[in-house]
Structure formats: structure tokens, C-alpha cells
Write an enzyme that holds these catalytic residues in place. Structure first.
Site, PDB file in Angstrom:
ATOM      1  N   HIS A  87     -11.626  10.768   6.473  1.00 56.11           N
ATOM      2  CA  HIS A  87     -11.244   9.464   6.972  1.00 56.11           C
ATOM      3  C   HIS A  87     -10.714   9.076   8.234  1.00 56.11           C
ATOM      4  O   HIS A  87     -10.902   8.059   8.844  1.00 56.11           O
ATOM      5  CB  HIS A  87     -10.348   8.957   5.865  1.00 56.11           C
ATOM      6  N   ARG A 114      -1.087   9.579   9.329  1.00 66.33           N
ATOM      7  CA  ARG A 114      -0.937   8.254   9.292  1.00 66.33           C
ATOM      8  C   ARG A 114      -0.625   7.530   8.023  1.00 66.33           C
ATOM      9  O   ARG A 114      -0.860   7.765   6.897  1.00 66.33           O
ATOM     10  CB  ARG A 114      -2.580   7.757   9.924  1.00 66.33           C
ATOM     11  N   GLU A 143       0.740  -1.171   0.144  1.00 65.78           N
ATOM     12  CA  GLU A 143       0.009  -0.064  -0.119  1.00 65.78           C
ATOM     13  C   GLU A 143       0.921   1.208  -0.057  1.00 65.78           C
ATOM     14  O   GLU A 143       2.115   0.781   0.364  1.00 65.78           O
ATOM     15  CB  GLU A 143      -1.028  -0.072   1.349  1.00 65.78           C
ATOM     16  N   ARG A 167      -0.985   9.409   1.988  1.00 63.86           N
ATOM     17  CA  ARG A 167      -2.325   9.816   1.516  1.00 63.86           C
ATOM     18  C   ARG A 167      -2.520  11.276   1.625  1.00 63.86           C
ATOM     19  O   ARG A 167      -3.331  11.816   0.636  1.00 63.86           O
ATOM     20  CB  ARG A 167      -3.256   9.353   2.637  1.00 63.86           C
ATOM     21  N   HIS A 222      -8.958  10.489   3.156  1.00 63.80           N
ATOM     22  CA  HIS A 222      -8.365   9.603   2.089  1.00 63.80           C
ATOM     23  C   HIS A 222      -8.605  10.057   0.725  1.00 63.80           C
ATOM     24  O   HIS A 222      -9.752  10.631   0.438  1.00 63.80           O
ATOM     25  CB  HIS A 222      -9.608   8.339   2.305  1.00 63.80           C
TER      26      HIS A 222
END
Length: 500
Positions: free
Chosen positions: A325, A360, A112, A268, A222
Site C-alpha cells: 500500500h 505510517r 481511524e 496497520r 494495507h
């Protein structure tokens, strides 16, 4: 589960991954009462698609996981918290498996954004959170020392400066300590990927008894949530990009290379800002997952969300835009979950331990819930962190009773991916104005504090971007802390500074 005694060892408020994991470990030292509605009715854990990160694959290491976490956190991750998260991750995965959790493809991890290695474990394709929740609920129901109270906590009980229990809607429950695991506050936004009821109630409960909150300006948006008129902002998991999905502008051209050499696998915050800008430039942005083999079977949750909007994940580019998010900030705690108020602990998204910094890393949230949920559940009674505000609050401790829809409108308009002094001032003005009697305090409080923290931080970093201060400033490599008495600052390595 058995009936609770009149006074229990621990009350845990919240039954997502953090609350359940804390309760299971707290039960090893005494009786626990778990105060929460049915988690299946709206837990953030149940909605988590991306997976859980842990360096368990050959060739990977916790130190590499830590480096990636620190890089994503934009200079504000606490090194001690990150070390605890990444070194204890394999142990958390091992315990999950002992409790019946089965991961996909024999536990082979995937890639990811922001991760240098394949270290994200999945279950049910893109239903990892739901699978973890199912395993933890089953374990909690088998534990005789845990009693479930399907009620809502409305206040914390305090006696001589120590939290001694919770007030429920119809009764009071005394305890030796209270662990808040109520989730974050993305429900203050209209465009959000999380549950409607995640409106910051745990933060408000802590605020009311004088606990310090930290890092409230950092909200993770997000990058890829469904962008179809009349449809909810359903999450399109980051794992799609990890498996080869690409982002396209309205003309069908890829654009992420303009913003970051990692392209679609950049952190992100980078991808969210890029999408927001390109949407302004070209009108639309699409996520194209057509090249992924068996994509609908591998990502059934995303495929179902697309189908509900009349789209086919396997054949159609899917229109996407950022959505709120994850709340990076929350109740300030030490590494054992202890807050600045004796007897009050917190873990999961409601807490701020410094592990995520300003942004994060993907799939670290479920991991945080387990690592620090366990620590909170087992925490010895001891002195928690202490902070001394150095600047006044700059406004009323409570904003007006703004109704939830007004809060969400202000948050979407002024507190999103791109912020400005003018917009942040407008948000605070909207939130201070009193609303009708059926308004609610927690969302307005958290939104007001978010706006105030963002207004104070005159730079851009991680999940906080100011169009009027677009550069990162070294002097702002600090955590902002706020209590009812005012504002303070802690260094990036805040856990060392919080030691008694």
C-alpha cells in the site's frame, strides 16, 4: 498556464498531491514546469480513500497527533519531522479550504486505526484523494507561472555535481532545481492497492545521480484489500473499521483481540500480520461492515469495488487480505526536501524524511504530501544532508533487466508481510538475473535494494517482519541508508544527525 522559458526556476516531476502542492508554492518564487502525465490516469492521490489527518477538532491537539504518529512508527520516527507534520497540519487544511476544498459533514473528522481521537477529514465519503487532486489540479491550471509538460522524465541532468534539469523523452529541460514527487514503488508488487505505474522511477532517477536512499525495507501493507480471485486488490478503507466494521475468521469469529488490545483499530502493521496469520490458520478472513448505517452510501468507492466482485458491502462479509500500500522509504531528504545531491529535492511518497518511522499512521500520507510539498516548493538553495557509507553495497549497483512481471512475482513471494533470510536471498538472486531486452530497470533496482535492506535488518519492526528474527532489537533503532558507494546508518532522530 503559460509557455515555459528556456530555463525555468523549478522543475517538478510528478503531479499527485505532493507535486502539485510543491509546484503551487514554488510558483510564488519563480516559474515552474510540471513534468507529468495526466494525474487522473493513475495517481496514488486519486486512489486515496482514508482521508487526511489533522488535529482540528475541539479537544484534540497537534501534540496528541504527534504522539500517535510516533507510536505507530515503532521507534523510528524523527521527532523534528513529526513536529513539523502535526503542527503544520491545521495550516495545510486551512489552505486547502481556501483553494476550494470542501470536506464532508462540515469538516467533522472521523476515527481511524492508531488515532486516539477523531481527526481524519474526508471528502466524497471514501474519495478524499480524488477530491483533493481535483482541487489542486484546478489551482495549478489557474496559476500563470506553472506550465504543464505531459511527458515522462527519463534522467536527471548533472553539471559539476549539481542537478541542473531533466531529460524528457523528446527533449531536455534546464532548471535551477528539480523536485521529484513521483510517488512510491508499490507497483513492484503484484498484489497492491496503488497505481500500476508506481514502480520506483523517481528513486531510480535519484540513485543514478548518486543520491542516498533510506528505509527501503519498510513497506506498509494495507490490512484490508479485496481478496477475490480474478479481481484487483481494491482497498477497503480503514475508515470502515473506524466506524465499526469488524474482522472475522473463516468461522465467523472475531480475532483481533488475540493480537492487540486495540482490536481492529490497532496500527496497520499489527492488523496486516494478524490477518496474514489467521488466513493461514483458517483459510479466509472477512471484513464485516454490515452494522454500519448507510454503509454503501457513505463509502461509495468501496461499495462499487465490492459490487464489481459480486458482493454487497451492506449485506455480505467481504473477503480481505493484506496488499502493498505505501513505500515508507525513499530518497533521503532534510526537512526542506533537499537530497544529498545539490539541486535535487524530493517530497511525498518518493522521499524519506523520517516522519513515518517504520510504519505510517493512517491518513498521514496526504498530510505529508502537503506539509513537505510546501516546504520543498519554498526551500531556499542550501546544503542538503550528507552521509558517509561505512559498509560496501554487497552487490552490483544495478540488478539485471528483470521484466516487471518477474519483479512482481518475486516481491509477492519473498518481500511481503512476512520475510526470511532464505526468501530474501532468493529474491535477490531472481532480480540479478538478466531478462529480455524489454525489461525495465527501476522496479528491479528498487526491489533488489528492498531485499538487501530487509536481509541486513535482523529484527522485526513496523512494516518489516522477519519470521527468523521476530523480535524488535534496540540496537536496530536506526535508519539504513544506501548509496551506490555502500550502506550506512543514521539514528532514529536522523534530522539532527543530518545537519551540516
Amino acid at each position: 498556464m503559460t509557455a515555459p522559458p528556456s530555463r525555468v526556476q523549478t522543475v517538478v516531476v510528478g503531479a499527485g498531491a505532493a507535486g502539485l502542492w510543491a509546484a503551487l508554492h514554488a510558483a510564488s518564487i519563480g516559474p515552474v514546469t510540471l513534468v507529468a502525465p495526466d494525474p487522473a490516469a493513475g495517481s496514488s492521490t486519486a486512489l486515496a480513500q482514508g482521508g487526511i489527518a489533522a488535529a482540528v477538532a475541539e479537544g484534540d491537539a497537534p501534540s496528541a497527533h504527534a504522539e500517535d504518529t510516533m507510536a505507530a512508527g515503532a521507534g523510528l520516527c524523527d521527532p523534528r519531522a513529526v513536529d513539523a507534520l502535526t503542527t503544520e497540519a491545521p495550516l495545510a487544511i486551512e489552505e486547502l479550504r481556501r483553494r476550494g476544498m470542501v470536506f464532508d459533514e462540515g469538516g467533522a473528522p472521523t476515527l481511524e486505526g492508531g488515532h486516539r481521537a477523531r481527526r481524519v477529514l474526508h471528502a466524497g465519503g471514501d474519495a478524499t484523494g480524488r477530491a483533493i487532486l481535483r482541487a489542486l489540479v484546478a489551482s495549478a491550471r489557474e496559476e500563470r507561472r506553472i506550465h504543464w509538460r505531459p511527458e515522462r522524465a527519463v534522467a536527471l541532468l548533472v553539471d559539476r555535481g549539481r542537478v541542473r534539469g531533466v531529460r524528457l523523452e523528446r527533449s531536455e529541460l534546464e532548471s535551477w532545481r528539480v523536485i521529484l514527487a513521483t510517488g512510491g514503488a508499490t507497483g513492484i508488487f503484484g498484489r497492491r492497492t496503488g497505481p500500476d505505474r508506481a514502480t520506483g522511477e523517481g528513486m531510480a532517477l535519484a540513485w543514478d545521480v548518486g543520491a542516498a536512499l533510506a528505509d527501503l525495507e519498510f513497506v506498509q501493507f494495507h490490512p484490508t484489500a479485496l481478496d477475490v480471485s480474478g479481481q484487483p486488490a481494491r482497498l477497503l478503507t480503514e475508515a470502515l473499521r473506524g466506524e465499526g466494521a469488524v474482522l472475522l475468521d473463516a468461522g465467523g469469529e472475531r480475532f483481533m483481540a488475540r493480537f492487540d488490545p486495540r482490536g481492529e483499530l490497532a496500527p496497520r502493521d499489527v492488523v496486516a500480520r494478524a490477518i496474514a496469520l489467521v488466513r493461514d490458520e483458517t483459510g479466509k478472513v472477512y471484513l464485516d461492515a454490515i452494522s454500519i448505517p448507510n454503509v454503501a452510501a457513505r463509502f461509495p468507492t468501496v461499495a462499487a469495488s465490492c459490487a464489481a466482485a459480486g458482493l454487497d458491502l451492506a449485506h455480505d462479509p467481504i473477503p480481505v487480505a493484506p496488499a502493498a500500500h505505501y513505500f515508507t522509504g525513499g530518497i533521503l531528504t532534510d526537512l526542506e526536501g533537499r537530497s544529498t545531491v545539490p539541486g535535487l529535492l524530493a517530497c511525498g511518497e518518493v522521499a524519506c524524511i523520517g516522519v513515518h518511522g517504520a510504519n505510517r499512521l493512517a491518513s498521514n500520507s496526504l498530510l505529508e504530501a502537503l506539509v513537505f510539498g510546501r516546504r520543498a516548493g519554498l526551500a531556499p538553495d542550501g546544503r542538503g544532508p550528507s552521509v558517509t557509507p561505512t559498509e560496501p553495497l554487497g552487490g552490483p549497483p544495478r540488478p539485471g533487466r528483470a521484466p516487471l512481471e518477474r519483479v512482481r512475482g518475486a516481491a509477492d513471494r519473498y518481500l511481503g508481510v512476512r520475510r526470511s533470510a532464505e526468501g530474501l536471498d532468493a529474491a535477490r538472486s531472481v532480480l540479478i538475473v538478466g531478462g529480455p531486452a524489454d525489461g525495465t530497470n527501476a522496479p528491479a533496482l528498487v526491489a533488489w535494494l528492498l531485499a538487501a535492506a530487509a536481509r541486513r535488518r535482523e529484527e522485526s519492526r513496523g512494516g518489516h517482519f522477519r519470521v527468523d528474527f521476530p523480535r524488535t532489537v534496540d540496537a536496530w533503532a536506526v535508519h539504513q541508508v544506501v548509496t551506490r558507494e555502500g550502506w550506512g546508518k543514521l539514528p532514529a532522530a536522523m534530522q539532527a544527525a543530518l545537519e551540516p
